[in-house]
Design a protein around this motif. Structure first.
Motif, PDB file in Angstrom:
ATOM      1  N   ILE A 129      12.820  12.131  46.520  1.00 54.04           N
ATOM      2  CA  ILE A 129      11.540  11.864  46.700  1.00 54.04           C
ATOM      3  C   ILE A 129      11.121  11.277  45.464  1.00 54.04           C
ATOM      4  CG2 ILE A 129      11.293  13.523  48.456  1.00 54.04           C
ATOM      5  CD1 ILE A 129       9.722  15.117  46.538  1.00 54.04           C
ATOM      6  N   TRP A 130       9.952  10.422  45.752  1.00 59.93           N
ATOM      7  CA  TRP A 130       9.120   9.779  44.670  1.00 59.93           C
ATOM      8  C   TRP A 130       8.000  10.621  44.563  1.00 59.93           C
ATOM      9  CZ3 TRP A 130      11.011   6.205  41.304  1.00 59.93           C
ATOM     10  CH2 TRP A 130      12.011   5.707  41.620  1.00 59.93           C
ATOM     11  N   VAL A 131       7.476  11.200  43.061  1.00 55.54           N
ATOM     12  CA  VAL A 131       6.347  12.045  42.824  1.00 55.54           C
ATOM     13  C   VAL A 131       5.616  11.208  41.715  1.00 55.54           C
ATOM     14  CG1 VAL A 131       5.991  14.195  42.272  1.00 55.54           C
ATOM     15  CG2 VAL A 131       7.872  13.897  43.442  1.00 55.54           C
ATOM     16  N   PRO A 132       4.447  11.269  41.849  1.00 53.09           N
ATOM     17  CA  PRO A 132       3.613  10.783  40.649  1.00 53.09           C
ATOM     18  C   PRO A 132       4.004  11.875  39.350  1.00 53.09           C
ATOM     19  CG  PRO A 132       2.339  11.201  42.695  1.00 53.09           C
ATOM     20  CD  PRO A 132       3.480  11.735  43.026  1.00 53.09           C
ATOM     21  N   MET A 133       3.807  11.058  38.372  1.00 50.30           N
ATOM     22  CA  MET A 133       4.248  11.763  36.996  1.00 50.30           C
ATOM     23  C   MET A 133       3.193  12.766  36.987  1.00 50.30           C
ATOM     24  SD  MET A 133       4.249  10.488  33.097  1.00 50.30           S
ATOM     25  CE  MET A 133       3.785  11.464  32.034  1.00 50.30           C
ATOM     26  N   ALA A 134       1.933  12.448  37.183  1.00 51.87           N
ATOM     27  CA  ALA A 134       0.885  13.514  37.212  1.00 51.87           C
ATOM     28  C   ALA A 134       1.155  14.903  37.770  1.00 51.87           C
ATOM     29  CB  ALA A 134      -0.503  13.075  37.670  1.00 51.87           C
ATOM     30  N   ASP A 135       1.845  14.871  38.846  1.00 50.71           N
ATOM     31  CA  ASP A 135       2.234  16.352  39.571  1.00 50.71           C
ATOM     32  C   ASP A 135       3.230  16.907  38.823  1.00 50.71           C
ATOM     33  OD1 ASP A 135       0.463  15.163  41.437  1.00 50.71           O
ATOM     34  OD2 ASP A 135       2.004  14.890  42.924  1.00 50.71           O
ATOM     35  N   LEU A 136       4.432  16.217  38.014  1.00 56.77           N
ATOM     36  CA  LEU A 136       5.485  16.919  37.478  1.00 56.77           C
ATOM     37  C   LEU A 136       4.981  17.283  36.231  1.00 56.77           C
ATOM     38  CD1 LEU A 136       8.579  14.916  38.383  1.00 56.77           C
ATOM     39  CD2 LEU A 136       8.028  17.218  39.320  1.00 56.77           C
ATOM     40  N   LYS A 137       3.950  16.831  35.634  1.00 62.30           N
ATOM     41  CA  LYS A 137       3.531  16.993  34.188  1.00 62.30           C
ATOM     42  C   LYS A 137       2.999  18.803  33.965  1.00 62.30           C
ATOM     43  CE  LYS A 137      -0.416  15.597  31.246  1.00 62.30           C
ATOM     44  NZ  LYS A 137      -1.545  14.541  31.100  1.00 62.30           N
ATOM     45  N   TYR A 138       2.632  19.229  35.069  1.00 60.97           N
ATOM     46  CA  TYR A 138       2.277  20.552  35.233  1.00 60.97           C
ATOM     47  C   TYR A 138       3.270  21.385  35.655  1.00 60.97           C
ATOM     48  CZ  TYR A 138      -1.950  18.708  33.725  1.00 60.97           C
ATOM     49  OH  TYR A 138      -3.234  17.919  33.045  1.00 60.97           O
ATOM     50  N   SER A 139       3.826  21.051  36.642  1.00 54.56           N
ATOM     51  CA  SER A 139       5.001  21.985  37.553  1.00 54.56           C
ATOM     52  C   SER A 139       6.186  21.723  36.649  1.00 54.56           C
ATOM     53  CB  SER A 139       5.271  21.432  38.995  1.00 54.56           C
ATOM     54  OG  SER A 139       5.772  20.048  39.041  1.00 54.56           O
ATOM     55  N   ASN A 140       6.764  20.808  36.051  1.00 51.77           N
ATOM     56  CA  ASN A 140       8.081  20.773  35.472  1.00 51.77           C
ATOM     57  C   ASN A 140       7.677  20.186  34.018  1.00 51.77           C
ATOM     58  OD1 ASN A 140       8.473  20.646  38.459  1.00 51.77           O
ATOM     59  ND2 ASN A 140      10.423  21.599  37.629  1.00 51.77           N
ATOM     60  N   PRO A 141       7.081  20.537  33.299  1.00 54.97           N
ATOM     61  CA  PRO A 141       6.749  19.914  31.818  1.00 54.97           C
ATOM     62  C   PRO A 141       8.089  19.979  31.148  1.00 54.97           C
ATOM     63  CG  PRO A 141       5.979  22.449  31.860  1.00 54.97           C
ATOM     64  CD  PRO A 141       6.232  22.124  33.325  1.00 54.97           C
ATOM     65  N   VAL A 142       8.981  20.920  30.886  1.00 58.95           N
ATOM     66  CA  VAL A 142       9.955  20.797  30.007  1.00 58.95           C
ATOM     67  C   VAL A 142      11.030  19.848  30.736  1.00 58.95           C
ATOM     68  CG1 VAL A 142      12.165  22.233  29.233  1.00 58.95           C
ATOM     69  CG2 VAL A 142      10.025  23.367  29.454  1.00 58.95           C
ATOM     70  N   GLU A 143      11.377  19.816  31.897  1.00 58.00           N
ATOM     71  CA  GLU A 143      12.162  18.711  32.385  1.00 58.00           C
ATOM     72  C   GLU A 143      11.681  17.470  32.215  1.00 58.00           C
ATOM     73  OE1 GLU A 143      11.050  21.625  34.135  1.00 58.00           O
ATOM     74  OE2 GLU A 143      12.916  22.622  34.733  1.00 58.00           O
ATOM     75  N   LEU A 144      10.408  17.212  32.407  1.00 60.71           N
ATOM     76  CA  LEU A 144       9.526  15.824  32.422  1.00 60.71           C
ATOM     77  C   LEU A 144       9.621  15.408  31.023  1.00 60.71           C
ATOM     78  CD1 LEU A 144       8.100  13.568  33.461  1.00 60.71           C
ATOM     79  CD2 LEU A 144       5.974  15.025  33.082  1.00 60.71           C
ATOM     80  N   ALA A 145       9.499  16.345  30.001  1.00 60.72           N
ATOM     81  CA  ALA A 145       9.929  16.123  28.532  1.00 60.72           C
ATOM     82  C   ALA A 145      11.236  15.423  28.054  1.00 60.72           C
ATOM     83  CB  ALA A 145       9.246  16.965  27.562  1.00 60.72           C
ATOM     84  N   GLU A 146      12.215  16.343  28.651  1.00 57.42           N
ATOM     85  CA  GLU A 146      13.436  15.982  28.387  1.00 57.42           C
ATOM     86  C   GLU A 146      13.967  14.735  29.167  1.00 57.42           C
ATOM     87  OE1 GLU A 146      15.408  20.436  28.247  1.00 57.42           O
ATOM     88  OE2 GLU A 146      15.742  19.276  30.070  1.00 57.42           O
ATOM     89  N   TYR A 147      13.314  14.404  30.225  1.00 57.43           N
ATOM     90  CA  TYR A 147      13.572  12.971  30.886  1.00 57.43           C
ATOM     91  C   TYR A 147      13.028  11.763  30.391  1.00 57.43           C
ATOM     92  CZ  TYR A 147      14.011   9.231  34.280  1.00 57.43           C
ATOM     93  OH  TYR A 147      14.214   8.047  34.845  1.00 57.43           O
ATOM     94  N   ALA A 148      11.632  11.956  29.746  1.00 57.29           N
ATOM     95  CA  ALA A 148      11.005  10.939  29.202  1.00 57.29           C
ATOM     96  C   ALA A 148      11.623  10.677  27.819  1.00 57.29           C
ATOM     97  CB  ALA A 148       9.558  11.601  28.712  1.00 57.29           C
ATOM     98  N   TYR A 149      12.010  11.710  27.088  1.00 55.21           N
ATOM     99  CA  TYR A 149      12.705  11.479  25.749  1.00 55.21           C
ATOM    100  C   TYR A 149      14.069  10.664  26.033  1.00 55.21           C
ATOM    101  CZ  TYR A 149      15.225  12.316  21.400  1.00 55.21           C
ATOM    102  OH  TYR A 149      15.764  12.022  20.101  1.00 55.21           O
ATOM    103  N   SER A 150      14.796  11.226  26.879  1.00 50.83           N
ATOM    104  CA  SER A 150      16.197  10.367  27.262  1.00 50.83           C
ATOM    105  C   SER A 150      16.031   9.039  27.738  1.00 50.83           C
ATOM    106  CB  SER A 150      16.999  11.280  28.212  1.00 50.83           C
ATOM    107  OG  SER A 150      17.082  12.536  27.827  1.00 50.83           O
TER     108      SER A 150
END
Length: 114
Positions: A86-107
């Motif tokens: 599914i496609w999810v707005p980044m704003a939603d994942l920013k709070y629910s999955n901050p660690v995974e989001l940071a790793e993805y953004a860095y990579s």
């Protein structure tokens, strides 16, 4: 903890928030589970502010120009445990999955995006 988010903002997280995120990924026996298995892709819609755009910087009250900080228009494709995506707005994942989001953004070189 001060956490630098992919959109360039700094968020303050208590150790409890980080531990809670990790705790939510385990059951009582310590078996790991997540609803979101992995962030697999990203896209920018027409409302996104990108590097080089006119709105990529803002002028502060002191007259200094600084990067705009926004998650607007950035969507992430996530793979769920049931293999659906599914496609999810980044704003939603920013709070629910901050660690995974940071790793993805860095990579994926998203750290400099507004």
């Amino acid at each position: 903890y001060e956490v630098l988010m992919p959109d360039g903002t700094e968020q303050t997280y208590r150790a409890n928030a980080i531990a809670e995120n990790l705790w939510q990924q385990c059951d009582a026996e310590g078996n790991e589970f997540t609803v979101i298995r992995e962030i697999i892709n990203h896209r920018f819609d027409e409302t996104a502010i990108r590097i080089g755009d006119e709105k990529a910087t803002v002028t502060g009250p002191d007259g200094d120009e600084r990067p705009a900080m926004t998650t607007k228009g950035l969507q992430l494709e996530v793979e769920l445990n049931n293999d659906a995506t599914i496609w999810v707005p980044m704003a939603d994942l920013k709070y629910s999955n901050p660690v995974e989001l940071a790793e993805y953004a860095y990579s994926n070189n998203l750290l400099d995006e507004p």
